[in-house]
Motif scaffolding. Structure first.
Motif, PDB file in Angstrom:
ATOM      1  N   GLY A  20      44.840 -75.493  -3.326  1.00 57.98           N
ATOM      2  CA  GLY A  20      43.887 -74.634  -4.020  1.00 57.98           C
ATOM      3  C   GLY A  20      43.791 -73.248  -3.438  1.00 57.98           C
ATOM      4  O   GLY A  20      42.816 -72.528  -3.718  1.00 57.98           O
ATOM      5  N   ASP A  21      44.800 -72.828  -2.672  1.00 58.57           N
ATOM      6  CA  ASP A  21      44.782 -71.516  -2.038  1.00 58.57           C
ATOM      7  C   ASP A  21      45.402 -70.473  -2.961  1.00 58.57           C
ATOM      8  O   ASP A  21      46.456 -69.906  -2.677  1.00 58.57           O
ATOM      9  CB  ASP A  21      45.521 -71.583  -0.698  1.00 58.57           C
ATOM     10  N   TYR A  22      44.783 -70.239  -4.111  1.00 56.02           N
ATOM     11  CA  TYR A  22      45.247 -69.212  -5.050  1.00 56.02           C
ATOM     12  C   TYR A  22      44.036 -68.660  -5.788  1.00 56.02           C
ATOM     13  O   TYR A  22      42.965 -69.270  -5.798  1.00 56.02           O
ATOM     14  CB  TYR A  22      46.286 -69.783  -6.034  1.00 56.02           C
ATOM     15  N   GLU A  23      44.236 -67.499  -6.413  1.00 60.02           N
ATOM     16  CA  GLU A  23      43.119 -66.784  -7.031  1.00 60.02           C
ATOM     17  C   GLU A  23      43.218 -66.842  -8.553  1.00 60.02           C
ATOM     18  O   GLU A  23      44.310 -66.748  -9.129  1.00 60.02           O
ATOM     19  CB  GLU A  23      43.105 -65.320  -6.576  1.00 60.02           C
ATOM     20  N   VAL A  24      42.079 -66.973  -9.180  1.00 63.88           N
ATOM     21  CA  VAL A  24      41.950 -66.942 -10.635  1.00 63.88           C
ATOM     22  C   VAL A  24      40.777 -66.034 -10.960  1.00 63.88           C
ATOM     23  O   VAL A  24      39.707 -66.141 -10.340  1.00 63.88           O
ATOM     24  CB  VAL A  24      41.709 -68.357 -11.210  1.00 63.88           C
ATOM     25  N   ASP A  25      40.948 -65.121 -11.924  1.00 65.74           N
ATOM     26  CA  ASP A  25      39.868 -64.187 -12.211  1.00 65.74           C
ATOM     27  C   ASP A  25      38.807 -64.825 -13.106  1.00 65.74           C
ATOM     28  O   ASP A  25      38.878 -66.018 -13.437  1.00 65.74           O
ATOM     29  CB  ASP A  25      40.426 -62.893 -12.819  1.00 65.74           C
ATOM     30  N   ASP A  26      37.848 -64.042 -13.507  1.00 68.24           N
ATOM     31  CA  ASP A  26      36.709 -64.568 -14.280  1.00 68.24           C
ATOM     32  C   ASP A  26      37.123 -65.092 -15.647  1.00 68.24           C
ATOM     33  O   ASP A  26      36.414 -65.914 -16.237  1.00 68.24           O
ATOM     34  CB  ASP A  26      35.643 -63.486 -14.454  1.00 68.24           C
ATOM     35  N   PHE A  27      38.260 -64.642 -16.155  1.00 65.57           N
ATOM     36  CA  PHE A  27      38.729 -65.091 -17.472  1.00 65.57           C
ATOM     37  C   PHE A  27      39.661 -66.308 -17.372  1.00 65.57           C
ATOM     38  O   PHE A  27      40.110 -66.810 -18.402  1.00 65.57           O
ATOM     39  CB  PHE A  27      39.460 -63.954 -18.187  1.00 65.57           C
ATOM     40  N   GLY A  28      39.978 -66.718 -16.163  1.00 65.39           N
ATOM     41  CA  GLY A  28      40.890 -67.839 -15.976  1.00 65.39           C
ATOM     42  C   GLY A  28      42.338 -67.432 -15.778  1.00 65.39           C
ATOM     43  O   GLY A  28      43.217 -68.295 -15.720  1.00 65.39           O
TER      44      GLY A  28
END
Length: 374
Positions: free
Chosen positions: A115-123
């Motif tokens: 789970g070491d990754y980024e996702v913005d507010d829109f997915g």
């Protein structure tokens, strides 16, 4: 020559002239270097000094001056011979590239599992899009539809902008191909954030993939928020009217709604970039629409093509048409006052201007096209 070898040298050495030897050696060295202004006496003194120094060098077992003078040339030649070999060793081999790809893939899997990754507010998942989803779409883009891109320089390198394109093809593959075109051909490698219909986000699997690719709902709030963040936003105002129109009306733009995209661009002062796509109309020639089946499934239309549903799953394979995507010159919106976004007449004029520019470019590309498939 024998007298010069005994008397002057012994006299100098006996009088402690070792301090003067460096100056004599420099004069001898300058003589060997080809000095023009030296007299005969200078030559004789150099020869007198050279003989005993040669004798001492041979007695000490060191290398003679002749060989010492040849040694740098020999080293230079050896260095020249070794340079190609060293350069070959410095160049990355195919095995090194494969090892790096394997290591990168394992690191990518580790980040996904932990789970070491980024996702913005829109997915939107930029890492998954670059490493996986774009890699899956790219062969279809390059090998199957053989997309040709024009006018990519009209897309700004940074800042918010709104790309408005025609919509066609029965299935929305044109939006995905436009997304690959911007990502792979733009010098800045920008990502296109598409505004999609509500139906996309209620279908299983499709919903998750659309979010990961950066798609979001086709609403003014999301579009304005993305533009405020400096994103490149794509919209297809025809909607289902364009993608589900019959084959007999191909490349005829449908109505562009009420101009909501123009109002969003005006509020943010973002330029509007018209985009024309040729080739998508023929991938699924829609000859009919089974409206009863569409109502039962909750779809806006149920296409009947020469291959679907008659051939079953095989009929869902699109025809390998040749595509062209052209981005037109930007239409600026930054010079209007803030209240311009509420002016219906201005919105109508700008919407009509964008539509006419896309339609004109479509006709131009169709005239230049010699074959649908080649």
């Amino acid at each position: 020559m024998a007298d010069a070898k005994v008397i002057p040298f012994d006299d100098d050495r006996s009088r402690g002239s070792a301090v003067q030897r460096p100056s004599r050696r420099r004069s001898a060295g300058s003589r060997r270097g080809g000095g023009v202004g030296e007299g005969r006496a200078g030559h004789e003194v150099g020869e007198v000094q050279a003989l005993p120094s040669r004798a001492r060098a041979q007695d000490d077992g060191s290398v003679p001056r002749e060989k010492q003078r040849q040694q740098p040339d020999h080293l230079e030649q050896q260095e020249r011979l070794e340079q190609p070999h060293q350069a070959a060793q410095q160049q990355p081999s195919a095995e090194d590239g494969l090892d790096r790809r394997i290591a990168g893939g394992l690191a990518f899997l580790r980040r996904r599992l932990t789970g070491d990754y980024e996702v913005d507010d829109f997915g939107y998942d930029a890492e998954l899009t670059d490493n996986v989803l774009m890699s899956l779409l790219r062969p279809v883009y390059e090998k199957y539809f053989r997309v040709e891109v024009k006018g990519i320089e009209n897309i700004p390198a940074e800042g918010g902008a709104l790309i408005v394109a025609n919509h066609s093809g029965t299935l929305p593959l044109d939006g995905l191909m436009m997304q690959v075109a911007v990502h792979d051909h733009h010098p800045a490698g920008r990502h296109l954030r598409l505004l999609a219909a509500d139906l996309v986000f209620v279908l299983p699997v499709v919903n998750e993939l659309a979010r990961k690719l950066g798609h979001t709902l086709a609403c003014a709030e999301d579009a304005e928020r993305l533009l405020r963040q400096g994103e490149l936003v794509g919209v297809m105002p025809e909607g289902f009217k364009g993608i589900g129109k019959p084959f007999s009306e191909r490349y005829k733009l449908q109505r562009f709604g009420r101009g909501g995209f123009v109002s969003t661009a005006l509020r943010r002062g973002a330029p509007i970039i018209p985009c024309s796509i040729v080739g998508a109309e023929e991938i699924y020639p829609m000859l009919g629409n089974a409206k009863t089946v569409a109502r039962l499934l909750g779809f806006p239309y149920f296409p009947l093509t020469p291959t679907f549903p008659w051939l079953g799953p095989l009929g869902a394979v699109p025809l390998p048409t040749k595509w062209t995507i052209q981005f037109g010159e930007p239409i600026p919106t930054g010079g209007y006052p803030p209240e311009a976004a509420e002016d219906p007449m201005l919105m109508f004029n700008l919407t009509d201007q964008v539509r006419e520019q896309i339609q004109h470019t479509l006709y131009k590309l169709l005239v230049q096209r010699r074959s649908v498939f080649f």
